[in-house]
Design a protein around this motif. Sequence first.
Motif: not given
Length: 462
Positions: A72-79, A118-119, A332-337, A343-350
């Motif tokens: 839930t936390i990781a998905t929220f940060l990704s959004i 998430l909803s 846990y690794l599957f959840i994080l990836l 977050l990856f797209i944000f790091a690459v494009y922004v």
Amino acid sequence: LIIPISLSELHQYKNFSILINPTNHLYTNREYRYDHFRPDLYIVVCKLDTYNGTTSGTKLSFVERAPGILSTIATFLSIIALAITLITFALFSSLRNLPGCNTINLIIALMIAEILFLSQSLIIMTTPSVCLLFALGIHFFYLASFFWMNVMAYDLWKTFHKGFSLYVYEIRERLPSYALYAWGMPVIIVLIGIILDAKNTRLKPCYGRFFRGCYDVCFRTKNDTPLQGCWIESALMRFVLFGCPVAIILVINFILYALTVRSIRRGLRKVRVQVERKFQRKKQVVPGEHDVKIYMRMAVLAGFGWTIGFILFLLPDNQKGFKRFLVASVKYLFILLNATPGLFIFAVYVCNRRVFSLYRQLLTQIYQFFQSNFAEFKEFILNHSRLCVSKTKNKIGNFNKIKHQQKQEDMQMKISATSTVVKSAEPSNKTTLTRLLSEQSGRSSPTNSTYHTLNLSSLEKQ
């Protein structure tokens, strides 16, 4: 496996959840159904569902709930990261070339899918129709995100498979066909699942347990726990309608990226000379090199994450010792990836020099705009303030004037009332005085009567 419960022993809420009065146990609308033979008298629940969806009768521990909390936390940060990236593309037109438009579509599909995921994970009580919409939306938009990744890999291969091109293709030449493919293929796959559910075939996905034949309240996953959330309930159809398309797309993407890299290496020296002649400077970046690196990293990330997911699906549960620790680590690794692609797209494009430079230019333009218009803005504020002050003074003066007039009117009314009382009292006083004097005149001498008469006349004059 099921036990009947009388309708007289429960209370049903507006969200269709029920509370069993004798046991004070709460069931969601996905954990019970009406009895097939006497729906007017009984509902049925799973016999194994003793407490909170487990067979042990104990509440889930923090360790068991930790993967859901982390997801839930990781998905929220990704959004949030995807939203910032989308705003960046909307602000700067120089980023909206053909690869940029492909990325925008990927961001939109992925962001909507994560919002729906998430909803539905946060909303425990849902009606079957709402759960169906969640399941269809999650399935469609996640598939669309993978098909857009496939479009990005194909676009790079199309650009470089015959040597380098300098991105002469315009957006309107390729983007409509890309959109038709990337948004149309998920529609076809989802429609196949809906048809299988509607026909009530033996192999059906059971989107959110909405359709006929999907009401098994004792449906369990391989962990012997009820499947939570609005998703494809059948594990086999989940693999067929989601896992297989994703696996095929990932394999195709790796093949296309490998071919693209080979083409780049073959023609790199020749194209660098052409590009340097075209732009008349040394060390010119070849168009497309940066995109190849980005897409390759994205493909590796997505491919590695879902490869771990497929491995996790095949691993047996209820392991002990080191194997249990290994399964938990893979989970846990599957959840994080898979919960943090934003977050990856944000790091690459922004988070790169080009975008930082664009933001710096934008902030500089905003500062210069306010600085150049500061005097006019200041004058406008002063004039507006003076106008407001003058209006306020006029209102206060009018209010004081009206208040003063009211006081004067009140005083005049009091004075008139007092004079009226005095005038009404004068005749009675004269009558009393005359009667007293007449009584005394009968007792006294004529001289005194004359004297009193004179006094009376003088009083009357007064």
